[in-house]
Enzyme design. Structure first.
Site, short mmCIF file in Angstrom:
data_model
loop_
_atom_site.label_atom_id
_atom_site.label_comp_id
_atom_site.label_asym_id
_atom_site.label_seq_id
_atom_site.Cartn_x
_atom_site.Cartn_y
_atom_site.Cartn_z
N ASN A 95 18.17 5.82 5.25
CA ASN A 95 18.84 5.91 6.56
C ASN A 95 17.93 5.55 7.74
O ASN A 95 18.41 5.30 8.85
CB ASN A 95 19.45 7.31 6.79
CG ASN A 95 20.69 7.57 5.95
OD1 ASN A 95 20.94 8.69 5.50
ND2 ASN A 95 21.51 6.54 5.72
N ASP B 248 29.74 12.00 3.78
CA ASP B 248 29.82 10.59 4.18
C ASP B 248 31.08 10.32 4.99
O ASP B 248 32.10 10.99 4.82
CB ASP B 248 29.80 9.71 2.91
CG ASP B 248 29.40 8.27 3.23
OD1 ASP B 248 28.90 8.01 4.34
OD2 ASP B 248 29.59 7.40 2.34
C1 IPE Z 1 24.36 8.64 1.85
O1 IPE Z 1 25.24 8.07 2.73
C2 IPE Z 1 23.32 9.43 2.58
C3 IPE Z 1 23.82 10.61 3.28
C4 IPE Z 1 25.02 11.11 3.21
C5 IPE Z 1 22.84 11.30 4.07
P1 IPE Z 1 25.07 6.55 3.22
O2 IPE Z 1 26.23 6.28 4.10
O3 IPE Z 1 23.73 6.35 3.80
O4 IPE Z 1 25.16 5.77 1.85
P2 IPE Z 1 25.47 4.24 1.55
O5 IPE Z 1 24.49 3.43 2.33
O6 IPE Z 1 26.87 3.97 2.00
O7 IPE Z 1 25.32 4.10 0.08
C1 IPE Z 2 27.22 10.19 6.77
O1 IPE Z 2 28.09 9.41 7.51
C2 IPE Z 2 26.07 10.73 7.57
C3 IPE Z 2 24.77 10.12 7.31
C4 IPE Z 2 24.52 9.23 6.40
C5 IPE Z 2 23.68 10.56 8.14
P1 IPE Z 2 27.79 7.88 7.80
O2 IPE Z 2 26.98 7.79 9.04
O3 IPE Z 2 27.19 7.23 6.61
O4 IPE Z 2 29.23 7.31 8.07
P2 IPE Z 2 29.84 5.95 7.53
O5 IPE Z 2 29.63 5.92 6.06
O6 IPE Z 2 29.10 4.86 8.22
O7 IPE Z 2 31.26 6.01 7.91
MG MG Z 3 27.96 6.31 5.00
#
Ligand code: IPE
Ligand code: IPE
Ligand code: MG
Length: 247
Positions: free
Chosen positions: A69, A21
């Site tokens: 997502n 994340d």
């Molecule tokens: C969790 O991250 C999913 C992945 C790392 C693929 P998100 O960024 O989507 O999670 P939330 O929405 O902050 O809980």
């Molecule tokens: C994790 O990074 C990757 C996926 C969930 C695909 P994020 O895209 O959630 O990055 P933040 O949380 O918005 O910084």
């Molecule tokens: Mg995220």
């Protein structure tokens, strides 16, 4: 301090799960579009896979795309799907060189056909590799998986293939997409968020959770070693008392 040298190889987690994340926030901090963060996250995937294989972790599961997502802007979703295709195709050689088997959990059938194709090809090419299994959680959510397991089990009971009293924890595990994979002992989440976001809910019943503020694109081997050392310093009691564990 040489973190790697301090790791007790006899007490390694067999399976590490990672919620990668912080890609978007990392990119934003640099004044770049979110996709820049995803692209840079690939280097972390490479490093962490290599580090796990090197020290002898048998399974590494990476949460790459959740069922939730899909709610992101189409531009980002499309970029992630394209990145996946490119990355899997490009990394197959490295996986072969390192004897790493690729696997996937999640609703793979409902991924775009190009992504699915690249993934299934990667899985097929690497299927006989033995050193480590790299599991990508794609279009995955724990509730999706649990719902599916409940549907499969109720169908079997309805058809008379099994009795409801015969449903054990093991049987439920066998109906998850992780059926042949041991439960993770260590779960890592980067970027400072302290939640599970619908990841492996059934399987992490007794996992040790490790949270770090580092954004995924900056997560390096040393950070992984730190997490493993932290894990090795914990007392896993599984409901028992501390005194019982020491004995
Ligand atoms: C969790 O991250 C999913 C992945 C790392 C693929 P998100 O960024 O989507 O999670 P939330 O929405 O902050 O809980
Ligand atoms: C994790 O990074 C990757 C996926 C969930 C695909 P994020 O895209 O959630 O990055 P933040 O949380 O918005 O910084
Ligand atoms: Mg995220």
């Amino acid at each position: 301090m040489d973190l790697k040298a301090n790791i007790d190889l006899d007490k390694l987690p067999k399976h590490i799960a990672v919620i990668m994340d912080g890609n978007g926030r990392w990119a934003k901090k640099k004044g770049k579009p979110r996709v820049f963060g995803h692209k840079n996250g690939v280097q972390s995937v490479r490093e962490i896979s290599e580090a796990c294989a090197e020290i002898g972790v048998e399974y590494l599961t990476l949460y790459a795309f959740s069922t939730e997502n899909w709610s992101r802007p189409a531009l980002e979703v499309n970029a992630l799907m394209t990145l996946l295709v490119e990355t899997v195709r490009r990394e197959v050689k490295t996986l072969m060189d390192n004897d790493i088997r690729l696997a996937a959990i999640g609703d793979i059938e409902n991924l775009p056909s190009k992504t699915q194709k690249a993934l299934l090809e990667g899985i097929d090419t690497t299927k006989n590799n033995k050193r480590m299994t790299l599991v990508l959680a794609l279009n995955y959510s724990a509730r999706w998986e649990i719902r599916k397991a409940v549907q499969d089990l109720t169908e079997k009971v309805k058809n008379g293939d099994m009795a409801s009293k015969d449903i054990t924890d093991d049987i439920i595990s066998q109906h998850m997409s992780t059926a042949s994979i041991p439960d993770p002992e260590l779960m890592i989440r980067t970027s400072g968020e302290q939640r599970i976001s619908n990841f492996l809910l059934w399987q992490i019943a007794y996992a040790e959770l490790y949270f770090t503020d580092i954004f995924w694109p900056e997560f390096r081997k040393e950070n992984l070693y730190e997490a493993i050392l932290d894990f090795q310093n914990r007392e896993r009691r599984f409901g028992k008392t501390s005194e019982q564990i020491v004995l």
